[in-house]
Design a protein around this motif. Sequence first.
Motif, PDB file in Angstrom:
ATOM      1  N   THR A  45       0.831  -1.202   0.000  1.00  0.00           N
ATOM      2  CA  THR A  45       0.000   0.000   0.000  1.00  0.00           C
ATOM      3  C   THR A  45       0.868   1.256   0.000  1.00  0.00           C
ATOM      4  O   THR A  45       2.091   1.196   0.219  1.00  0.00           O
ATOM      5  N   LEU A  46       0.206   2.385  -0.218  1.00  0.00           N
ATOM      6  CA  LEU A  46       0.903   3.667  -0.140  1.00  0.00           C
ATOM      7  C   LEU A  46       1.447   3.880   1.272  1.00  0.00           C
ATOM      8  O   LEU A  46       2.514   4.469   1.457  1.00  0.00           O
ATOM      9  N   GLY A  47       0.719   3.387   2.261  1.00  0.00           N
ATOM     10  CA  GLY A  47       1.199   3.466   3.636  1.00  0.00           C
ATOM     11  C   GLY A  47       2.488   2.684   3.831  1.00  0.00           C
ATOM     12  O   GLY A  47       3.380   3.105   4.579  1.00  0.00           O
ATOM     13  N   LEU A  66       5.198  13.411  -0.876  1.00  0.00           N
ATOM     14  CA  LEU A  66       5.875  12.600  -1.885  1.00  0.00           C
ATOM     15  C   LEU A  66       5.635  13.191  -3.266  1.00  0.00           C
ATOM     16  O   LEU A  66       4.516  13.139  -3.779  1.00  0.00           O
ATOM     17  N   VAL A  67       6.669  13.745  -3.836  1.00  0.00           N
ATOM     18  CA  VAL A  67       6.590  14.338  -5.168  1.00  0.00           C
ATOM     19  C   VAL A  67       7.052  13.301  -6.182  1.00  0.00           C
ATOM     20  O   VAL A  67       8.131  12.741  -6.058  1.00  0.00           O
ATOM     21  N   PRO A  73      -6.089  14.446  -6.049  1.00  0.00           N
ATOM     22  CA  PRO A  73      -5.216  14.555  -4.882  1.00  0.00           C
ATOM     23  C   PRO A  73      -4.547  13.222  -4.561  1.00  0.00           C
ATOM     24  O   PRO A  73      -4.933  12.183  -5.123  1.00  0.00           O
ATOM     25  N   ILE A  74      -3.574  13.261  -3.648  1.00  0.00           N
ATOM     26  CA  ILE A  74      -2.894  12.037  -3.252  1.00  0.00           C
ATOM     27  C   ILE A  74      -3.901  11.099  -2.580  1.00  0.00           C
ATOM     28  O   ILE A  74      -4.621  11.502  -1.673  1.00  0.00           O
ATOM     29  N   PRO A  75      -3.990   9.847  -3.016  1.00  0.00           N
ATOM     30  CA  PRO A  75      -4.972   8.910  -2.452  1.00  0.00           C
ATOM     31  C   PRO A  75      -4.624   8.522  -1.024  1.00  0.00           C
ATOM     32  O   PRO A  75      -3.506   8.770  -0.554  1.00  0.00           O
ATOM     33  N   PRO A  76      -5.550   7.885  -0.306  1.00  0.00           N
ATOM     34  CA  PRO A  76      -5.286   7.462   1.078  1.00  0.00           C
ATOM     35  C   PRO A  76      -4.204   6.390   1.151  1.00  0.00           C
ATOM     36  O   PRO A  76      -3.905   5.722   0.160  1.00  0.00           O
ATOM     37  N   ASP A  77      -3.641   6.229   2.350  1.00  0.00           N
ATOM     38  CA  ASP A  77      -2.541   5.280   2.540  1.00  0.00           C
ATOM     39  C   ASP A  77      -2.948   3.832   2.304  1.00  0.00           C
ATOM     40  O   ASP A  77      -2.093   2.972   2.098  1.00  0.00           O
ATOM     41  N   LEU A  84      -1.876   2.642  -8.515  1.00  0.00           N
ATOM     42  CA  LEU A  84      -1.328   3.966  -8.808  1.00  0.00           C
ATOM     43  C   LEU A  84      -0.685   3.975 -10.198  1.00  0.00           C
ATOM     44  O   LEU A  84      -0.390   2.927 -10.763  1.00  0.00           O
ATOM     45  N   LYS A  85      -0.462   5.159 -10.715  1.00  0.00           N
ATOM     46  CA  LYS A  85       0.148   5.303 -12.036  1.00  0.00           C
ATOM     47  C   LYS A  85       1.663   5.246 -11.896  1.00  0.00           C
ATOM     48  O   LYS A  85       2.372   6.243 -12.048  1.00  0.00           O
ATOM     49  N   LEU A  86       2.165   4.044 -11.608  1.00  0.00           N
ATOM     50  CA  LEU A  86       3.590   3.837 -11.402  1.00  0.00           C
ATOM     51  C   LEU A  86       4.187   3.043 -12.556  1.00  0.00           C
ATOM     52  O   LEU A  86       3.486   2.272 -13.214  1.00  0.00           O
TER      53      LEU A  86
END
Length: 205
Positions: A45-47, A66-67, A73-77, A84-86
Amino acid sequence: YQRRVRDSWCNSETMSVDEPPQPMLEFEVKRGAKALRTSLAATSTLGDLRAKVAKLHAVPPERQRLVGLKERPIPPDSTLLADLKLKKKSVNKIVVMLDKAKVEKPPAVGEASSTPAQPQPAEQDVIQLLSVRSTVDQLETDVTKLEQKKKRRLSKSIQLVDELLTRAMLSCDNVGASLRAERKAEVLRIQQLLERVDKLKNIHS
């Protein structure tokens, strides 16, 4: 004997249906001049990413900005990295900045502050923003010139521009909340230039 053969066949079938290894996402996490590599499973997760960043650069998750993430907006953790668009096949570059909005919390209603507020004059924010903007203008010109050159040995020049853009990104931290929208615009602009520099690195590597 037949039973042993059957058991052996069943075991081999069980092994063949094991789940494939989880895809890993590669990250280069940068704070100042310090850039460190790490990897996380796409099911993280982002967390989890914030926790990893905290270990690498000693910046608490609640103070991280985190840039490099494209979501706004930045999604929740709790969001999965896979959602995500990674980049899946190359390194994702993340720049860690301090989120000033989360550093100091205003006192609750009816609660007196222990120390008197010390608001910074808006003039200082304007001066800092103009300084950053001027630097980014020059770096944008430098990136355009590098894109137009056909020489092969440009690695040092490209690396220098990359470092200067990162410093400019960190300088945005000094622009106060009174110019939050303008500061965000410069951060996005620097991020776009860093992406162009990454393409130059791939061409001249």
